[in-house]
Design an enzyme around this catalytic site. Structure first.
Site, PDB file in Angstrom:
ATOM      1  N   THR A 185       0.859  -1.190   0.000  1.00 15.16           N
ATOM      2  CA  THR A 185       0.000   0.000   0.000  1.00 15.16           C
ATOM      3  C   THR A 185       0.893   1.236   0.000  1.00 15.16           C
ATOM      4  O   THR A 185       2.038   1.180   0.450  1.00 15.16           O
ATOM      5  CB  THR A 185      -0.893   0.035   1.247  1.00 15.16           C
ATOM      6  OG1 THR A 185      -0.041   0.020   2.402  1.00 15.16           O
ATOM      7  CG2 THR A 185      -1.832  -1.153   1.297  1.00 15.16           C
ATOM      8  N   GLU A 330      -5.731  -3.320  -1.864  1.00 15.72           N
ATOM      9  CA  GLU A 330      -6.283  -4.492  -1.162  1.00 15.72           C
ATOM     10  C   GLU A 330      -7.390  -5.194  -1.953  1.00 15.72           C
ATOM     11  O   GLU A 330      -7.792  -6.299  -1.622  1.00 15.72           O
ATOM     12  CB  GLU A 330      -6.887  -4.051   0.181  1.00 15.72           C
ATOM     13  CG  GLU A 330      -5.890  -3.599   1.223  1.00 15.72           C
ATOM     14  CD  GLU A 330      -5.503  -2.131   1.129  1.00 15.72           C
ATOM     15  OE1 GLU A 330      -5.609  -1.553   0.027  1.00 15.72           O
ATOM     16  OE2 GLU A 330      -5.084  -1.567   2.152  1.00 15.72           O
ATOM     17  N   LYS A 439     -14.805  17.398  10.683  1.00 17.63           N
ATOM     18  CA  LYS A 439     -15.847  17.335  11.713  1.00 17.63           C
ATOM     19  C   LYS A 439     -16.052  18.730  12.279  1.00 17.63           C
ATOM     20  O   LYS A 439     -15.223  19.229  13.029  1.00 17.63           O
ATOM     21  CB  LYS A 439     -15.449  16.352  12.817  1.00 17.63           C
ATOM     22  CG  LYS A 439     -15.582  14.898  12.380  1.00 17.63           C
ATOM     23  CD  LYS A 439     -14.351  14.089  12.659  1.00 17.63           C
ATOM     24  CE  LYS A 439     -14.321  12.854  11.780  1.00 17.63           C
ATOM     25  NZ  LYS A 439     -12.985  12.465  11.349  1.00 17.63           N
ATOM     26  N   TRP A 444     -20.551  16.577   9.713  1.00 14.80           N
ATOM     27  CA  TRP A 444     -19.440  16.258   8.826  1.00 14.80           C
ATOM     28  C   TRP A 444     -19.491  17.108   7.565  1.00 14.80           C
ATOM     29  O   TRP A 444     -20.563  17.330   7.000  1.00 14.80           O
ATOM     30  CB  TRP A 444     -19.517  14.795   8.390  1.00 14.80           C
ATOM     31  CG  TRP A 444     -19.130  13.821   9.436  1.00 14.80           C
ATOM     32  CD1 TRP A 444     -18.830  14.096  10.747  1.00 14.80           C
ATOM     33  CD2 TRP A 444     -19.001  12.416   9.266  1.00 14.80           C
ATOM     34  NE1 TRP A 444     -18.519  12.936  11.389  1.00 14.80           N
ATOM     35  CE2 TRP A 444     -18.610  11.881  10.517  1.00 14.80           C
ATOM     36  CE3 TRP A 444     -19.155  11.561   8.187  1.00 14.80           C
ATOM     37  CZ2 TRP A 444     -18.389  10.530  10.705  1.00 14.80           C
ATOM     38  CZ3 TRP A 444     -18.932  10.220   8.376  1.00 14.80           C
ATOM     39  CH2 TRP A 444     -18.547   9.702   9.615  1.00 14.80           C
TER      40      TRP A 444
HETATM   41  P1  AMP Z   1      -4.579   2.724  -3.350  1.00  7.83           P
HETATM   42  O1  AMP Z   1      -4.436   1.472  -2.583  1.00  7.83           O
HETATM   43  O2  AMP Z   1      -3.330   3.535  -3.430  1.00  7.83           O
HETATM   44  O3  AMP Z   1      -5.146   2.501  -4.698  1.00  7.83           O
HETATM   45  O4  AMP Z   1      -5.613   3.634  -2.553  1.00  7.83           O
HETATM   46  C1  AMP Z   1      -6.930   3.237  -2.316  1.00  7.83           C
HETATM   47  C2  AMP Z   1      -7.737   4.404  -1.849  1.00  7.83           C
HETATM   48  O5  AMP Z   1      -7.818   5.390  -2.879  1.00  7.83           O
HETATM   49  C3  AMP Z   1      -9.182   4.083  -1.547  1.00  7.83           C
HETATM   50  O6  AMP Z   1      -9.353   3.512  -0.276  1.00  7.83           O
HETATM   51  C4  AMP Z   1      -9.826   5.453  -1.665  1.00  7.83           C
HETATM   52  O7  AMP Z   1      -9.647   6.220  -0.486  1.00  7.83           O
HETATM   53  C5  AMP Z   1      -9.040   6.088  -2.772  1.00  7.83           C
HETATM   54  N1  AMP Z   1      -9.790   5.976  -4.021  1.00  7.83           N
HETATM   55  C6  AMP Z   1      -9.645   5.058  -4.978  1.00  7.83           C
HETATM   56  N2  AMP Z   1     -10.502   5.299  -5.996  1.00  7.83           N
HETATM   57  C7  AMP Z   1     -11.222   6.385  -5.659  1.00  7.83           C
HETATM   58  C8  AMP Z   1     -12.274   7.119  -6.272  1.00  7.83           C
HETATM   59  N3  AMP Z   1     -12.754   6.814  -7.455  1.00  7.83           N
HETATM   60  N4  AMP Z   1     -12.782   8.179  -5.594  1.00  7.83           N
HETATM   61  C9  AMP Z   1     -12.301   8.525  -4.391  1.00  7.83           C
HETATM   62  N5  AMP Z   1     -11.307   7.880  -3.767  1.00  7.83           N
HETATM   63  C10 AMP Z   1     -10.773   6.823  -4.391  1.00  7.83           C
END
Ligand code: AMP
Length: 544
Positions: A185, A330, A439, A444
């Protein structure tokens, strides 16, 4: 009773053999800076076999980790195909991690071999002495002599390593749950966490990528893979491309809008994938130097919320449909894709496309409130999004065994850390990351909603909103604005622009104008760094 079906294990070796034979003419083109070098899936099959033979000679066996430290190019695709097919585990290292994190993930994954792009040797040189498990370094597209290796580490040239190897390999038959690849991650807090994909999960995920509820590309398409192969399992593009016979256009290290547009002009891809910050740059470049890109019919965009103004601009000015998708490292990563449902037209169609999309059959999803209660999918109730399914991780990797941290997993469900709502027909609308939601006075405010809205102002190139401490309300929004080149706008004008889109108490009073929003290693807004700049008094804030 019994099923009469054959017990065939889902295997990435099958995908490789399939792509190299029945789609042997499909192409992989890599941008060189002033043109493309092109090879075929048949060539990839041959080189993957040669590489597998070479890696076996280096002592790589089933389950051993092979790291890559590479751009998106033909050779990276070959490694993606070969390493899992031979039973080893591909670990695409994120080259943009902070040095200590890149070293951490390589040690944590216990990579035995790392394949490094020549242009990245100077960076890798700094890390290598601290990478404890690496025994072989293979330099590709460059001169190995430019790298000095510590004692006990052997250095190879990719070309020489594979040159004399046989061009066939007897890929082993593996149990389908065997590990195939891993990604860490790119979170901004704590150590990166490892997710290990299996042959089965990658196979099923590739089918989902290609399905009507996924990205829907086929052998009729050429896919411009801008999303790095080290980010979130490359969004499933490599294996879906192999499964469908789609051709690929790889940008290598040329990721600025100008070369991207140049390579698009040369190869005319029909499908593309990248995070919104890339598309924002491409859009601005197209505004400055108009160019026809209507051959690009669809682009999948995710990783962070896609501003509606950007989606409309691509569609209306350039005839390009942006497909909004949500997912995580994930989740392999495809979670949901924003295809409007049957019957939606006009503005309603747009409203669906602005959501994070509809969950496919393979991803079960629910919303859970602060008290742990499951909330209804009524499109109104907000809570943390939890998901489960065959390509969703059940734990994080650790050499000692699976880590099932209760902060991340809830009774077999993955806790995404995303706050959102789900409509009765299965569309996800994300409100925010749980740690980014503001918050204010017990209510929110969605930082994403404010960002999306203010990015609709013609003078605004980028906007990032963070919560800042407030004595009376606990937190209030601070909007950091990057203006478009040559554009001007006052904070009061921007606040006025938002006034008919938000309740009065949600309207931000704190504004700051900055040159650039800090970005994470995968191109997302880095709110942690923005918060730190605010805390250090480093931002000039206008309070209305
Ligand atoms: P990553 O593992 O780097 O791909 O990050 C995943 C996170 O990216 C998710 O838990 C979201 O918080 C954010 N994310 C992914 N796609 C979107 C989307 N279309 N809109 C908003 N947040 C997103």
């Amino acid at each position: 009773m019994f099923s009469t079906m054959q017990d065939e294990q889902l295997s990435l070796a099958t995908l490789l053999r399939y792509a190299a034979s029945f789609h042997g003419d499909a192409t992989i083109s890599t941008w060189t800076g002033d043109g493309v070098r092109t090879s075929t899936y048949r060539d990839m099959g041959r080189d993957a076999a040669k590489l597998s033979n070479a890696l076996r000679e280096l002592g790589v066996g089933v389950g051993d980790r092979v790291g890559t430290f590479m751009w998106n190019n033909t050779e990276h695709m070959t490694v993606y195909a070969a390493v899992p097919a031979m039973g080893a585990v591909l670990h695409a290292i994120n080259i943009r991690l902070f040095p200590e994190q890149a070293i951490y993930v390589t040690n944590h994954a216990e990579d035995q071999v790392v394949i490094v792009d020549g242009s990245l040797v100077p960076m890798f040189q700094e890390y290598l002495p601290k990478m404890r498990t690496v025994r072989h370094v293979v330099v590709v597209n460059g001169d190995p002599a430019t790298l000095t290796v510590p004692e006990g580490v052997q250095l190879h040239s990719y070309t020489e390593l594979i040159a004399a190897q046989p061009d066939t390999y007897d890929y082993p038959v593996l149990e389908e749950h065997s590990p195939a690849g891993m990604c860490y991650t790119s979170g901004t807090t704590g150590d990166p966490k490892g997710v290990v994909y299996s042959h089965r999960s990658n196979w099923l995920h590739a089918m989902q990528v290609l399905s009507p509820s996924g990205m829907r590309f086929s052998d009729h398409d050429t896919v411009l893979a801008i999303v790095p192969l080290f980010h979130a399992n490359a969004w499933g593009l490599p294996y879906a491309a192999m499964m469908s016979g789609a051709s690929l256009l790889m940008p290598d290290r040329f990721l600025q809008p100008a070369p991207l547009l140049q390579m698009m002009d040369a190869v005319r891809p029909t499908f593309a994938a990248a995070v919104p910050t890339i598309w924002g740059g491409v859009l601005a470049a197209l505004d400055a130097h108009p160019q026809d890109i209507s051959y690009l019919t669809r682009c999948v965009v995710g990783g962070s919320a896609v501003p509606p103004a950007m989606m409309r601009a691509f569609e209306e000015k350039h005839g390009v449909t942006l497909l909004h998708a949500w997912g995580m490292t994930e989740t392999s990563p495809l979670g949901s894709v924003g295809h409007p449902p049957r019957g939606a037209t006009g503005e309603q169609e747009w409203e669906y496309r602005f959501t994070q999309g509809r969950f496919p059959a393979g991803v079960q999803a629910r919303i859970v409130g602060d008290d742990g209660a499951v909330l209804p999918n009524d499109g109104e109730a907000w809570g943390e999004v939890e998901v489960r399914g065959p390509w969703i991780t059940a734990s994080y990797y650790s050499p000692e065994g699976p880590m099932v941290d209760p902060e991340k997993f809830d009774d077999g469900w993955l806790r995404t850390g995303d706050v959102g709502k789900i409509s009765p027909n299965g569309f996800l609308t994300l409100v925010d990351r749980s740690k980014d939601v503001i918050k204010s006075g017990g209510e929110w405010i969605s930082s994403v909603d404010l960002e999306n809205a203010v990015m609709g102002h013609p003078a605004v190139a980028e906007a990032s909103v963070i919560g800042v401490p407030d004595e009376k309300w606990d937190e209030r929004p601070l909007v950091a604005i990057v203006l478009k080149e040559g554009a001007t706008a006052e904070a009061s004008e921007l606040r006025e622009f938002l006034s008919d889109k938000f309740a009065k108490w949600q309207l931000p009073e704190h504004w700051t104008f900055i040159d650039e929003v800090p970005k994470t290693s995968v191109g997302k807004f880095d709110k942690k760094r923005l918060r730190a700049r605010y805390a250090d008094g480093d931002l000039k804030v206008v309070t209305l």
